[in-house]
Motif scaffolding. Structure first.
Motif, mmCIF file in Angstrom:
data_model
loop_
_atom_site.group_PDB
_atom_site.id
_atom_site.type_symbol
_atom_site.label_atom_id
_atom_site.label_comp_id
_atom_site.label_asym_id
_atom_site.label_seq_id
_atom_site.Cartn_x
_atom_site.Cartn_y
_atom_site.Cartn_z
ATOM 1 N N ASP A 1 -7.758 -0.877 -10.932
ATOM 2 C CA ASP A 1 -7.079 -1.804 -10.031
ATOM 3 C C ASP A 1 -6.501 -1.116 -8.808
ATOM 4 O O ASP A 1 -6.542 -1.651 -7.706
ATOM 5 C CB ASP A 1 -5.984 -2.574 -10.771
ATOM 6 N N ASN B 1 -9.326 -0.330 -6.482
ATOM 7 C CA ASN B 1 -9.842 -1.569 -5.925
ATOM 8 C C ASN B 1 -8.899 -2.126 -4.866
ATOM 9 O O ASN B 1 -9.345 -2.697 -3.878
ATOM 10 C CB ASN B 1 -10.075 -2.597 -7.027
ATOM 11 N N ARG C 1 -17.108 -6.801 -1.285
ATOM 12 C CA ARG C 1 -16.244 -7.724 -2.028
ATOM 13 C C ARG C 1 -16.598 -7.727 -3.512
ATOM 14 O O ARG C 1 -15.713 -7.814 -4.369
ATOM 15 C CB ARG C 1 -16.341 -9.134 -1.448
ATOM 16 N N GLN C 2 -17.878 -7.600 -3.828
ATOM 17 C CA GLN C 2 -18.282 -7.551 -5.232
ATOM 18 C C GLN C 2 -17.721 -6.307 -5.903
ATOM 19 O O GLN C 2 -17.238 -6.368 -7.036
ATOM 20 C CB GLN C 2 -19.801 -7.594 -5.378
ATOM 21 N N ASP D 1 -14.037 -6.876 -6.511
ATOM 22 C CA ASP D 1 -13.741 -7.872 -7.544
ATOM 23 C C ASP D 1 -14.303 -7.535 -8.921
ATOM 24 O O ASP D 1 -13.694 -7.851 -9.937
ATOM 25 C CB ASP D 1 -14.261 -9.246 -7.116
ATOM 26 N N GLN D 2 -15.501 -6.900 -8.940
ATOM 27 C CA GLN D 2 -16.196 -6.728 -10.220
ATOM 28 C C GLN D 2 -16.562 -5.288 -10.550
ATOM 29 O O GLN D 2 -17.057 -5.017 -11.638
ATOM 30 C CB GLN D 2 -17.462 -7.582 -10.229
ATOM 31 N N GLY D 3 -16.360 -4.382 -9.605
ATOM 32 C CA GLY D 3 -16.683 -2.989 -9.848
ATOM 33 C C GLY D 3 -18.094 -2.622 -9.395
ATOM 34 O O GLY D 3 -18.978 -3.469 -9.299
ATOM 35 N N SER E 1 -21.311 -3.470 -11.428
ATOM 36 C CA SER E 1 -21.767 -4.861 -11.501
ATOM 37 C C SER E 1 -22.939 -5.139 -10.561
ATOM 38 O O SER E 1 -23.567 -6.183 -10.653
ATOM 39 C CB SER E 1 -20.620 -5.817 -11.158
#
Length: 79
Positions: A5, A8, A35-36, A39-41, A44
């Motif tokens: 987190d 990110n 952005r992906q 949000d998702q690492g 992903s």
């Protein structure tokens, strides 16, 4: 907060800065993959998305970080 987190959040702040400075178009592919990641690492993403991130987003991110570091050094030096 999870383990990633903090990283990110730093990436989100950097992304917002790049968009605010007009260095990244928020409608572009590189913005979408950034952005992906936020949000998702990174894991992903597909190989194609990773390529876009590494070849089109990261270079802008690195250039901006270098610019900010140079400005920080200039600002910290006495006149």
């Amino acid at each position: 907060m999870g383990l990633n987190d903090h990283g990110n959040e730093e990436l989100r702040l950097a992304y917002d800065d790049l968009v605010d400075e007009g260095l990244i178009d928020p409608a572009s592919d590189e913005a979408g993959v950034a952005r992906q990641v936020i949000d998702q690492g990174f894991d992903s993403m597909s190989p194609r998305q990773k390529h876009i991130y590494e070849s089109r987003f990261e270079p802008v991110l690195v250039r901006r970080a270098k610019q900010l570091e140079v400005q920080r050094i200039i600002d910290s030096n006495p006149d």
